[in-house]
Design a protein around this motif. Structure first.
Motif, PDB file in Angstrom:
ATOM      1  N   THR A 192     -55.033  33.948 -69.491  1.00  0.00           N
ATOM      2  CA  THR A 192     -54.008  33.659 -69.591  1.00  0.00           C
ATOM      3  C   THR A 192     -52.950  34.495 -69.007  1.00  0.00           C
ATOM      4  O   THR A 192     -53.132  35.374 -68.543  1.00  0.00           O
ATOM      5  CB  THR A 192     -53.768  34.066 -71.384  1.00  0.00           C
ATOM      6  OG1 THR A 192     -52.168  33.627 -71.758  1.00  0.00           O
ATOM      7  CG2 THR A 192     -53.567  35.612 -71.415  1.00  0.00           C
ATOM      8  N   PRO A 193     -51.666  33.568 -68.574  1.00  0.00           N
ATOM      9  CA  PRO A 193     -50.647  34.392 -67.904  1.00  0.00           C
ATOM     10  C   PRO A 193     -50.408  35.968 -68.276  1.00  0.00           C
ATOM     11  O   PRO A 193     -50.372  36.043 -69.778  1.00  0.00           O
ATOM     12  CB  PRO A 193     -49.485  33.542 -68.063  1.00  0.00           C
ATOM     13  CG  PRO A 193     -50.065  32.300 -68.244  1.00  0.00           C
ATOM     14  CD  PRO A 193     -51.379  32.466 -69.228  1.00  0.00           C
ATOM     15  N   LEU A 194     -49.999  36.771 -67.603  1.00  0.00           N
ATOM     16  CA  LEU A 194     -49.653  38.086 -68.126  1.00  0.00           C
ATOM     17  C   LEU A 194     -48.476  38.063 -68.849  1.00  0.00           C
ATOM     18  O   LEU A 194     -47.353  37.653 -68.418  1.00  0.00           O
ATOM     19  CB  LEU A 194     -49.513  39.124 -66.656  1.00  0.00           C
ATOM     20  CG  LEU A 194     -50.626  39.204 -65.797  1.00  0.00           C
ATOM     21  CD1 LEU A 194     -49.995  39.937 -64.458  1.00  0.00           C
ATOM     22  CD2 LEU A 194     -51.682  39.872 -66.362  1.00  0.00           C
ATOM     23  N   PRO A 195     -48.482  38.857 -70.019  1.00  0.00           N
ATOM     24  CA  PRO A 195     -47.345  38.952 -70.722  1.00  0.00           C
ATOM     25  C   PRO A 195     -46.033  39.849 -70.035  1.00  0.00           C
ATOM     26  O   PRO A 195     -46.339  40.720 -69.093  1.00  0.00           O
ATOM     27  CB  PRO A 195     -47.720  39.840 -72.004  1.00  0.00           C
ATOM     28  CG  PRO A 195     -49.245  39.623 -71.971  1.00  0.00           C
ATOM     29  CD  PRO A 195     -49.598  39.462 -70.606  1.00  0.00           C
ATOM     30  N   GLU A 196     -44.705  39.485 -70.342  1.00  0.00           N
ATOM     31  CA  GLU A 196     -43.593  40.017 -69.679  1.00  0.00           C
ATOM     32  C   GLU A 196     -43.657  41.552 -69.872  1.00  0.00           C
ATOM     33  O   GLU A 196     -43.412  42.355 -68.959  1.00  0.00           O
ATOM     34  CB  GLU A 196     -42.321  39.167 -70.042  1.00  0.00           C
ATOM     35  CG  GLU A 196     -42.230  37.998 -69.836  1.00  0.00           C
ATOM     36  CD  GLU A 196     -42.283  37.806 -68.004  1.00  0.00           C
ATOM     37  OE1 GLU A 196     -41.635  38.693 -67.388  1.00  0.00           O
ATOM     38  OE2 GLU A 196     -43.076  36.687 -67.722  1.00  0.00           O
ATOM     39  N   LYS A 197     -43.998  42.020 -71.143  1.00  0.00           N
ATOM     40  CA  LYS A 197     -43.992  43.342 -71.328  1.00  0.00           C
ATOM     41  C   LYS A 197     -44.878  43.988 -70.395  1.00  0.00           C
ATOM     42  O   LYS A 197     -44.669  45.087 -69.767  1.00  0.00           O
ATOM     43  CB  LYS A 197     -44.623  43.732 -72.824  1.00  0.00           C
ATOM     44  CG  LYS A 197     -44.852  45.270 -73.118  1.00  0.00           C
ATOM     45  CD  LYS A 197     -43.406  45.829 -72.922  1.00  0.00           C
ATOM     46  CE  LYS A 197     -43.497  47.221 -73.355  1.00  0.00           C
ATOM     47  NZ  LYS A 197     -42.313  47.997 -73.362  1.00  0.00           N
ATOM     48  N   LEU A 198     -46.167  43.244 -70.204  1.00  0.00           N
ATOM     49  CA  LEU A 198     -47.086  44.237 -69.368  1.00  0.00           C
ATOM     50  C   LEU A 198     -46.667  44.145 -67.955  1.00  0.00           C
ATOM     51  O   LEU A 198     -46.770  45.109 -67.144  1.00  0.00           O
ATOM     52  CB  LEU A 198     -48.575  43.276 -69.566  1.00  0.00           C
ATOM     53  CG  LEU A 198     -49.597  43.574 -68.279  1.00  0.00           C
ATOM     54  CD1 LEU A 198     -50.040  45.119 -68.706  1.00  0.00           C
ATOM     55  CD2 LEU A 198     -50.678  42.757 -68.555  1.00  0.00           C
ATOM     56  N   LYS A 199     -46.088  43.010 -67.353  1.00  0.00           N
ATOM     57  CA  LYS A 199     -45.648  43.047 -66.041  1.00  0.00           C
ATOM     58  C   LYS A 199     -44.467  44.144 -65.844  1.00  0.00           C
ATOM     59  O   LYS A 199     -44.333  44.624 -64.810  1.00  0.00           O
ATOM     60  CB  LYS A 199     -44.985  41.648 -65.831  1.00  0.00           C
ATOM     61  CG  LYS A 199     -45.982  40.694 -65.571  1.00  0.00           C
ATOM     62  CD  LYS A 199     -45.422  39.315 -64.837  1.00  0.00           C
ATOM     63  CE  LYS A 199     -44.998  38.280 -65.825  1.00  0.00           C
ATOM     64  NZ  LYS A 199     -44.835  37.209 -65.304  1.00  0.00           N
TER      65      LYS A 199
END
Length: 148
Positions: free
Chosen positions: A130-137
């Motif tokens: 799944t695409p990386l969550p914004e928080k993780l980025k």
């Protein structure tokens, strides 16, 4: 042939945690067993993510699974030693991150060992990338190394 890679210096990394070896980390040759290096790698990545709110090991809907790992050994570490575990991000993909880690023994400026983990991030329920969550980025952004 390019030859054996040289160990990195501390200045090549952006985040550090100090950890210590334990008596049980040594093997019969009186140095830290190779499996322990990966334990330090795994610990710094997950500790960083947990402390910065990007991972809740019980509830996060997206989790990282190790897809690839490597370690190069340059000099021996054993008990008792203080280890400065260094972390940076070498690559940020759509659903994966390459975490680069080095272990610096005591006050050494040159890495005793270094390697990487590639985590592929998957939906906890389906197990599919799944695409990386914004928080993780946003949490990872300060760890990204400058392009060389």
């Amino acid at each position: 042939m390019t030859g054996r890679p040289k160990p990195d210096h501390r200045s090549a990394y952006v985040y550090f945690q100090t950890m210590t070896t334990r008596w049980m980390d040594n093997d019969s040759y009186r140095h830290m067993n190779n499996t322990m290096y990966y334990s330090f790698f795994d610990t710094i990545v997950n500790q960083y993510l947990i402390e910065n709110g990007a991972l809740d090991i019980e509830k996060s809907p997206v989790i990282g699974l190790v897809a690839e790992t490597t370690c190069r050994y340059f000099s021996s570490i054993g008990f008792p030693s203080k280890i400065n575990v260094a972390l940076r991000v070498g690559h940020l993909g759509n659903s994966s991150i390459r975490y680069e880690i080095a272990l610096f023994k005591d006050d050494d400026d040159v890495a005793s060992a270094q390697g990487h983990f590639i985590h592929v991030y998957v939906d906890r329920e389906s197990g599919r990338p799944t695409p990386l969550p914004e928080k993780l980025k946003s949490v990872i952004a300060p760890l990204q190394r400058a392009a060389t």
